[in-house]
Scaffold this active site. Structure first.
Site, PDB file in Angstrom:
ATOM      1  N   ASP A  13       0.815  -1.219   0.000  1.00  0.00           N
ATOM      2  CA  ASP A  13       0.000   0.000   0.000  1.00  0.00           C
ATOM      3  C   ASP A  13       0.850   1.271   0.000  1.00  0.00           C
ATOM      4  O   ASP A  13       0.477   2.280   0.579  1.00  0.00           O
ATOM      5  CB  ASP A  13      -0.966   0.009   1.209  1.00  0.00           C
ATOM      6  CG  ASP A  13      -1.734  -1.293   1.290  1.00  0.00           C
ATOM      7  OD1 ASP A  13      -2.364  -1.658   0.295  1.00  0.00           O
ATOM      8  OD2 ASP A  13      -1.673  -1.967   2.343  1.00  0.00           O
ATOM      9  N   GLY A  15       1.480   3.002  -2.590  1.00  0.00           N
ATOM     10  CA  GLY A  15       1.024   3.928  -3.642  1.00  0.00           C
ATOM     11  C   GLY A  15       1.707   3.629  -4.968  1.00  0.00           C
ATOM     12  O   GLY A  15       2.084   4.543  -5.702  1.00  0.00           O
ATOM     13  N   LYS A  16       1.838   2.347  -5.278  1.00  0.00           N
ATOM     14  CA  LYS A  16       2.513   1.953  -6.533  1.00  0.00           C
ATOM     15  C   LYS A  16       1.741   2.452  -7.752  1.00  0.00           C
ATOM     16  O   LYS A  16       2.333   2.789  -8.769  1.00  0.00           O
ATOM     17  CB  LYS A  16       2.645   0.422  -6.595  1.00  0.00           C
ATOM     18  CG  LYS A  16       3.588  -0.126  -5.527  1.00  0.00           C
ATOM     19  CD  LYS A  16       3.826  -1.606  -5.713  1.00  0.00           C
ATOM     20  CE  LYS A  16       2.682  -2.453  -5.239  1.00  0.00           C
ATOM     21  NZ  LYS A  16       2.652  -2.689  -3.784  1.00  0.00           N
ATOM     22  N   GLY A  17       0.406   2.512  -7.613  1.00  0.00           N
ATOM     23  CA  GLY A  17      -0.426   2.965  -8.740  1.00  0.00           C
ATOM     24  C   GLY A  17      -0.039   4.367  -9.195  1.00  0.00           C
ATOM     25  O   GLY A  17      -0.056   4.682 -10.370  1.00  0.00           O
ATOM     26  N   ALA A  39      -4.395  -7.838  -3.852  1.00  0.00           N
ATOM     27  CA  ALA A  39      -3.811  -6.512  -4.020  1.00  0.00           C
ATOM     28  C   ALA A  39      -4.916  -5.471  -3.986  1.00  0.00           C
ATOM     29  O   ALA A  39      -6.086  -5.809  -3.995  1.00  0.00           O
ATOM     30  CB  ALA A  39      -3.080  -6.441  -5.344  1.00  0.00           C
ATOM     31  N   GLY A  40      -4.530  -4.248  -3.957  1.00  0.00           N
ATOM     32  CA  GLY A  40      -5.520  -3.186  -4.049  1.00  0.00           C
ATOM     33  C   GLY A  40      -4.833  -1.915  -4.457  1.00  0.00           C
ATOM     34  O   GLY A  40      -4.119  -1.309  -3.679  1.00  0.00           O
ATOM     35  N   HIS A  41      -4.995  -1.552  -5.720  1.00  0.00           N
ATOM     36  CA  HIS A  41      -4.471  -0.243  -6.119  1.00  0.00           C
ATOM     37  C   HIS A  41      -5.657   0.703  -6.198  1.00  0.00           C
ATOM     38  O   HIS A  41      -6.671   0.355  -6.774  1.00  0.00           O
ATOM     39  CB  HIS A  41      -3.868  -0.214  -7.525  1.00  0.00           C
ATOM     40  CG  HIS A  41      -3.164  -1.447  -7.943  1.00  0.00           C
ATOM     41  ND1 HIS A  41      -1.881  -1.710  -7.569  1.00  0.00           N
ATOM     42  CD2 HIS A  41      -3.559  -2.456  -8.732  1.00  0.00           C
ATOM     43  CE1 HIS A  41      -1.527  -2.853  -8.111  1.00  0.00           C
ATOM     44  NE2 HIS A  41      -2.518  -3.332  -8.813  1.00  0.00           N
ATOM     45  N   GLN A 223       1.648  -6.551  -3.580  1.00  0.00           N
ATOM     46  CA  GLN A 223       2.188  -6.573  -2.213  1.00  0.00           C
ATOM     47  C   GLN A 223       3.549  -5.869  -2.164  1.00  0.00           C
ATOM     48  O   GLN A 223       3.732  -4.907  -2.876  1.00  0.00           O
ATOM     49  CB  GLN A 223       2.277  -8.000  -1.652  1.00  0.00           C
ATOM     50  CG  GLN A 223       0.912  -8.634  -1.417  1.00  0.00           C
ATOM     51  CD  GLN A 223       0.246  -9.072  -2.717  1.00  0.00           C
ATOM     52  OE1 GLN A 223       0.862  -9.738  -3.526  1.00  0.00           O
ATOM     53  NE2 GLN A 223      -0.986  -8.704  -2.899  1.00  0.00           N
ATOM     54  N   THR A 306      -8.683  -3.698  -0.307  1.00  0.00           N
ATOM     55  CA  THR A 306      -9.328  -4.988  -0.553  1.00  0.00           C
ATOM     56  C   THR A 306     -10.274  -5.361   0.591  1.00  0.00           C
ATOM     57  O   THR A 306     -11.374  -5.820   0.363  1.00  0.00           O
ATOM     58  CB  THR A 306      -8.255  -6.079  -0.756  1.00  0.00           C
ATOM     59  OG1 THR A 306      -7.515  -5.740  -1.921  1.00  0.00           O
ATOM     60  CG2 THR A 306      -8.874  -7.450  -0.959  1.00  0.00           C
ATOM     61  N   ARG A 309      -9.941  -3.001   6.075  1.00  0.00           N
ATOM     62  CA  ARG A 309      -9.414  -2.998   7.451  1.00  0.00           C
ATOM     63  C   ARG A 309      -8.572  -1.752   7.697  1.00  0.00           C
ATOM     64  O   ARG A 309      -7.812  -1.326   6.817  1.00  0.00           O
ATOM     65  CB  ARG A 309      -8.495  -4.215   7.660  1.00  0.00           C
ATOM     66  CG  ARG A 309      -9.221  -5.515   7.776  1.00  0.00           C
ATOM     67  CD  ARG A 309      -8.237  -6.648   8.020  1.00  0.00           C
ATOM     68  NE  ARG A 309      -7.548  -7.046   6.798  1.00  0.00           N
ATOM     69  CZ  ARG A 309      -6.633  -8.004   6.760  1.00  0.00           C
ATOM     70  NH1 ARG A 309      -6.277  -8.637   7.856  1.00  0.00           N
ATOM     71  NH2 ARG A 309      -6.055  -8.336   5.617  1.00  0.00           N
ATOM     72  N   GLY A 419       5.649  12.010  -3.851  1.00  0.00           N
ATOM     73  CA  GLY A 419       4.199  12.235  -3.939  1.00  0.00           C
ATOM     74  C   GLY A 419       3.783  13.275  -2.914  1.00  0.00           C
ATOM     75  O   GLY A 419       4.158  13.201  -1.747  1.00  0.00           O
ATOM     76  N   VAL A 420       3.005  14.274  -3.355  1.00  0.00           N
ATOM     77  CA  VAL A 420       2.644  15.368  -2.451  1.00  0.00           C
ATOM     78  C   VAL A 420       1.135  15.548  -2.301  1.00  0.00           C
ATOM     79  O   VAL A 420       0.676  16.501  -1.682  1.00  0.00           O
ATOM     80  CB  VAL A 420       3.297  16.702  -2.914  1.00  0.00           C
ATOM     81  CG1 VAL A 420       4.805  16.656  -2.729  1.00  0.00           C
ATOM     82  CG2 VAL A 420       2.936  17.032  -4.362  1.00  0.00           C
TER      83      VAL A 420
HETATM   84  P1  IMP Z   1      -2.715 -12.997   1.693  1.00  0.00           P
HETATM   85  O1  IMP Z   1      -1.930 -12.331   0.627  1.00  0.00           O
HETATM   86  O2  IMP Z   1      -4.204 -12.841   1.531  1.00  0.00           O
HETATM   87  O3  IMP Z   1      -2.332 -14.460   1.891  1.00  0.00           O
HETATM   88  O4  IMP Z   1      -2.358 -12.289   3.082  1.00  0.00           O
HETATM   89  C1  IMP Z   1      -1.065 -12.414   3.662  1.00  0.00           C
HETATM   90  C2  IMP Z   1      -0.612 -11.108   4.286  1.00  0.00           C
HETATM   91  O5  IMP Z   1      -0.332 -10.161   3.276  1.00  0.00           O
HETATM   92  C3  IMP Z   1      -1.659 -10.456   5.188  1.00  0.00           C
HETATM   93  O6  IMP Z   1      -1.005  -9.841   6.266  1.00  0.00           O
HETATM   94  C4  IMP Z   1      -2.300  -9.415   4.285  1.00  0.00           C
HETATM   95  O7  IMP Z   1      -2.875  -8.358   5.016  1.00  0.00           O
HETATM   96  C5  IMP Z   1      -1.083  -8.969   3.496  1.00  0.00           C
HETATM   97  N1  IMP Z   1      -1.427  -8.404   2.187  1.00  0.00           N
HETATM   98  C6  IMP Z   1      -1.817  -9.082   1.092  1.00  0.00           C
HETATM   99  N2  IMP Z   1      -2.023  -8.241   0.071  1.00  0.00           N
HETATM  100  C7  IMP Z   1      -1.738  -7.002   0.501  1.00  0.00           C
HETATM  101  C8  IMP Z   1      -1.720  -5.705  -0.120  1.00  0.00           C
HETATM  102  O8  IMP Z   1      -2.006  -5.509  -1.310  1.00  0.00           O
HETATM  103  N3  IMP Z   1      -1.342  -4.684   0.693  1.00  0.00           N
HETATM  104  C9  IMP Z   1      -0.984  -4.860   1.984  1.00  0.00           C
HETATM  105  N4  IMP Z   1      -0.986  -6.039   2.597  1.00  0.00           N
HETATM  106  C10 IMP Z   1      -1.356  -7.108   1.867  1.00  0.00           C
END
Ligand code: IMP
Length: 438
Positions: A13, A15-17, A39-41, A223, A306, A309, A419-420
């Site tokens: 997270d 900020g790769k996007g 992932a989540g961008h 990740q 994603t 949390r 990034g600003v």
């Molecule tokens: P998994 O990838 O769902 O197996 O989760 C394993 C660990 O990687 C957990 O602590 C997740 O919260 C973390 N994680 C997986 N994907 C991301 C992401 O894109 N950003 C931040 N943490 C991630």
């Protein structure tokens, strides 16, 4: 023929996007090489905000060919949902290519992910619950289902049968869940084949040819370094190779074709899920006024793309970035979200750890030591100005420049962009992120 890798230098997270966005107009092909829909961008284009979980963010750039490489695990339901949603907003997704060798996340992988996490109780990893770990486990165990298997129904059925045999014993006898039938899995997977067929390719060959033709290929890691299955804080990691080496194995492009590795680091640190995090800010419950950890979370909007949390937050850890620079061969760092620190009087940066009374300046190789590591901080003077309009390094207040320069010296790698702000163009570029073509 530039081949450029973008990796996260912390726990994700970063900020790769945003970095991708900066160079996307000069990119011909963008490759996702690891992970899946964990992932989540978040990418902001104009007034539109896109949250992508599986597709590489480069898919939003007109003319770019997005590629899902062999190292990725694909949940086909999620893939088609994302494609449908993007098409509905006018994004052309017709160029997408998917490796025939990528593995498929099935419903039993998602179920296994959730039940095993529950079973771990206090020791749980805090996974995203998307079936990532169990799918990679099956791949390594040689009982995985690959994209190409979907085009031979009898092979698919045999493979699903083999995979479910043991899993159903576990599900029923250990986890007290209902058995999953071969038919329900096969039926669901076959329902995707018609839409999938035109996208499936020998993507390693496609990438090789693109590089031979002088096109620019961007490899986008999911990740981050500290979540890499080999180099991260194992077992509190994801199950794939999220470092630059993964770009080679996860795509079929040889390591000596890679020209540049861009590492993304936030101006502070966040982490989702369990595991060691030396600079974590643990505000006392209901701290009044709000504690520094909650402040970073609120201003930086640190909630998982994603899972939603709240992310754990902490001060910048120079040891982590230095480690990431070394493991990935980072040539350029992009420091993101510097604006989130505006308004702080003093900004602590972790410059070393104390482990059992000793000062250490590198990430301890021993996990127990890392768990015990206490941060040693150096404080830097803050700034109060709004920096979101800065476009040149000299537009930044002197203290912000000093902060960036200090982090650069500590990581041993040049910080090429900063990034600003949240907007697409809210970035200060100090060095071009792409090597000269040719
Ligand atoms: P998994 O990838 O769902 O197996 O989760 C394993 C660990 O990687 C957990 O602590 C997740 O919260 C973390 N994680 C997986 N994907 C991301 C992401 O894109 N950003 C931040 N943490 C991630």
């Amino acid at each position: 023929m530039p081949a450029v890798v973008i990796v996260g230098a912390q726990w994700g997270d970063e900020g790769k996007g945003k970095a991708t966005d900066l160079i996307s107009s000069r990119i011909d092909v963008v490759v996702k090489f690891n992970g899946g829909n964990n992932a989540g961008h978040t990418v902001v284009v104009g007034d539109e905000k896109y949250a992508l979980h599986l597709l590489p963010s480069g898919i939003l750039t007109p003319g770019v060919t997005p590629v899902i490489g062999n190292g990725v695990v694909v949940d086909l339901g999620v893939l088609f949902n994302e494609l449908t949603a993007l098409s509905a907003r006018g994004v052309d997704v017709s160029r997408l290519l998917v490796s025939a060798n990528a593995h498929v996340i099935t419903k039993y992988h998602v179920t296994m992910d959730r039940v095993t996490e529950r079973f771990l109780g206090k020791r749980q990893i805090g996974t995203t619950g998307r079936g990532i770990g169990p799918t990679y486990a099956d791949k390594i165990n040689r009982v995985g289902i690959r994209i190409q298997d979907l085009f031979d129904e009898s092979i698919l059925r045999q493979k699903v049968e083999a995979a479910l045999e043991v899993k159903n014993h576990l599900l029923v006898k250990i986890y007290n869940r209902r058995a999953i039938t071969v038919d329900e899995v096969v039926e669901e997977l076959l329902s995707y084949t018609d839409r999938l067929r035109p996208m499936v390719a020998d993507t390693a060959l496609v990438l090789h040819e693109a590089l031979q033709d002088g096109r620019t290929v961007l490899f986008e890691a999911g990740q981050a370094t500290m979540l890499d299955v080999d180099h991260g804080t194992y077992p509190f990691v994801t199950s794939s190779s999220a470092t630059s080496g993964g770009a080679a194995t996860g795509s079929g492009v040889a390591p000596n074709r890679i020209d540049r590795v861009i590492g993304i680091a936030k101006a502070y640190v966040t982490r989702v899920g369990a595991g060691p995090f030396p600079t974590e800010l643990l505000d006392p419950d209901g701290a009044e006024p709000e504690g520094p950890g909650a402040r970073l979370r609120r201003i930086g909007f640190e909630f998982g793309t994603t899972t939603g949390r709240p992310r754990r937050t902490g001060w910048y850890d120079a040891l982590v970035t230095r480690y990431a620079s070394r493991i990935n061969g980072i040539t350029d760092l992009v420091l993101t979200k510097l604006d989130v620190l505006s308004g702080l009087e003093r900004i602590p940066v972790c410059v070393a750890y104390e482990v059992d009374g000793q000062r250490v300046e590198e990430i301890p190789v021993n996990q127990t030591d890392f768990h015990h590591a206490r941060p040693i901080y150096e404080e830097f003077p803050g700034w109060s100005e709004d920096i979101s309009g800065a476009r040149e390094f000299d537009d930044l207040p002197p203290n912000a420049r000093s902060y960036v320069e200090a982090l650069e010296a500590m990581s041993g790698t040049r910080i090429s962009a900063v990034g600003v702000g949240a907007d697409r163009d809210a970035i200060v570029v100090r060095h071009d992120l792409l090597p000269d073509a040719g």
